[in-house]
Design a protein around this motif. Structure first.
Motif, PDB file in Angstrom:
ATOM      1  N   ARG A  97       0.865  -1.174   0.000  1.00 45.82           N
ATOM      2  CA  ARG A  97       0.000   0.000   0.000  1.00 45.82           C
ATOM      3  C   ARG A  97       0.901   1.223   0.000  1.00 45.82           C
ATOM      4  NH1 ARG A  97       0.381  -2.154   4.967  1.00 45.82           N
ATOM      5  NH2 ARG A  97       0.540  -0.808   6.769  1.00 45.82           N
ATOM      6  N   ASP A  98       0.371   2.342  -0.399  1.00 45.31           N
ATOM      7  CA  ASP A  98       1.153   3.571  -0.393  1.00 45.31           C
ATOM      8  C   ASP A  98       1.155   4.143   1.012  1.00 45.31           C
ATOM      9  OD1 ASP A  98       2.384   5.594  -2.496  1.00 45.31           O
ATOM     10  OD2 ASP A  98       1.390   6.769  -0.926  1.00 45.31           O
ATOM     11  N   GLU A  99       2.270   4.718   1.417  1.00 41.09           N
ATOM     12  CA  GLU A  99       2.377   5.252   2.774  1.00 41.09           C
ATOM     13  C   GLU A  99       1.373   6.370   3.046  1.00 41.09           C
ATOM     14  OE1 GLU A  99       6.443   6.533   3.107  1.00 41.09           O
ATOM     15  OE2 GLU A  99       6.054   8.425   2.087  1.00 41.09           O
ATOM     16  N   THR A 100       0.866   7.010   1.987  1.00 41.10           N
ATOM     17  CA  THR A 100      -0.111   8.076   2.170  1.00 41.10           C
ATOM     18  C   THR A 100      -1.519   7.526   2.377  1.00 41.10           C
ATOM     19  OG1 THR A 100      -0.612   8.240  -0.189  1.00 41.10           O
ATOM     20  CG2 THR A 100       1.200   9.613   0.656  1.00 41.10           C
ATOM     21  N   HIS A 104      -1.056   4.823  -5.352  1.00 40.02           N
ATOM     22  CA  HIS A 104       0.387   4.587  -5.242  1.00 40.02           C
ATOM     23  C   HIS A 104       1.200   5.660  -5.973  1.00 40.02           C
ATOM     24  CE1 HIS A 104       0.534   3.214  -9.401  1.00 40.02           C
ATOM     25  NE2 HIS A 104      -0.592   2.569  -9.147  1.00 40.02           N
ATOM     26  N   HIS A 105       2.379   5.933  -5.415  1.00 39.86           N
ATOM     27  CA  HIS A 105       3.348   6.812  -6.074  1.00 39.86           C
ATOM     28  C   HIS A 105       3.924   6.104  -7.295  1.00 39.86           C
ATOM     29  CE1 HIS A 105       3.458   9.033  -2.255  1.00 39.86           C
ATOM     30  NE2 HIS A 105       4.115   9.973  -2.885  1.00 39.86           N
ATOM     31  N   SER A 108       8.810   2.564  -7.050  1.00 35.42           N
ATOM     32  CA  SER A 108       8.606   1.718  -5.867  1.00 35.42           C
ATOM     33  C   SER A 108       8.817   2.461  -4.551  1.00 35.42           C
ATOM     34  CB  SER A 108       9.534   0.499  -5.936  1.00 35.42           C
ATOM     35  OG  SER A 108      10.880   0.911  -5.999  1.00 35.42           O
ATOM     36  N   HIS A 110       7.847   4.869  -1.415  1.00 39.08           N
ATOM     37  CA  HIS A 110       6.655   5.117  -0.605  1.00 39.08           C
ATOM     38  C   HIS A 110       5.763   3.882  -0.436  1.00 39.08           C
ATOM     39  CE1 HIS A 110       7.660   9.368  -0.777  1.00 39.08           C
ATOM     40  NE2 HIS A 110       7.774   9.238  -2.082  1.00 39.08           N
ATOM     41  N   ARG A 111       6.289   2.707  -0.767  1.00 37.33           N
ATOM     42  CA  ARG A 111       5.500   1.483  -0.607  1.00 37.33           C
ATOM     43  C   ARG A 111       5.654   0.930   0.803  1.00 37.33           C
ATOM     44  NH1 ARG A 111       6.468  -2.055  -6.162  1.00 37.33           N
ATOM     45  NH2 ARG A 111       5.559  -0.500  -7.560  1.00 37.33           N
ATOM     46  N   GLN A 139      -5.011  -3.437  -8.409  1.00 27.75           N
ATOM     47  CA  GLN A 139      -5.591  -2.724  -7.271  1.00 27.75           C
ATOM     48  C   GLN A 139      -6.799  -3.515  -6.809  1.00 27.75           C
ATOM     49  OE1 GLN A 139      -7.422   1.174  -7.908  1.00 27.75           O
ATOM     50  NE2 GLN A 139      -6.803   1.803  -5.864  1.00 27.75           N
TER      51      GLN A 139
END
Length: 148
Positions: A97-100, A104-105, A108, A110-111, A139
């Protein structure tokens, strides 16, 4: 007026290798293979359950092979989808998942490894690439947002 995405043109370096990957390895439906003339060939394939297709071939795109990144496929169970792809010999990164907590950014960075903690729709991804490096994302969507 409805406007539906019908086709995405995918830049590849070797048409037969791409056809082998998408049809032979992934099991996507082969819709057409038209060798029109020397230097012009159209191959259309469709992922299972999709209304949109991809086209690759010769003489179709000025883009360099492997430069499409961020193509996305939605699945209802990302773990099962990843297992199926891996059973077909496809290397898949994820789930993540994206850290936000949002989409996703690129690349790879920010994963965060693993499934979304609540397994929320739109929150978990996995990724794979074709032989040229065109990048696809999975997704997980189990419940669509209102109006979708």
């Amino acid at each position: 007026m409805d406007m539906k995405l019908e086709v995405v043109v995918l830049p590849v370096s070797d048409v037969d290798r791409a056809k082998g990957f998408y049809v032979g390895r992934l099991g996507w439906r082969l819709d057409a293979d038209f060798p029109i003339d020397d230097g012009y060939r159209i191959v259309q394939v469709t992922p299972p359950g999709s209304e949109a297709s991809i086209i690759f071939g010769e003489g179709l795109s000025a883009q360099q092979p492997g430069t499409l990144h961020g193509l996305q496929l939605t699945v209802t169970d990302i773990v099962k989808a990843q297992e199926e792809l891996e059973s077909r010999g496809v290397e898949v990164s994820g789930p993540f998942r994206d850290e936000t907590g949002a989409f996703h950014h690129a690349g790879s960075s920010h994963r965060v490894p693993g499934l979304h903690p609540e397994r929320a729709s739109y929150g978990t991804f996995a990724a794979f690439a074709d032989p040229d490096g065109n990048e696809w994302f999975l997704q997980e969507i189990t419940e669509r947002a209102p109006g979708r």
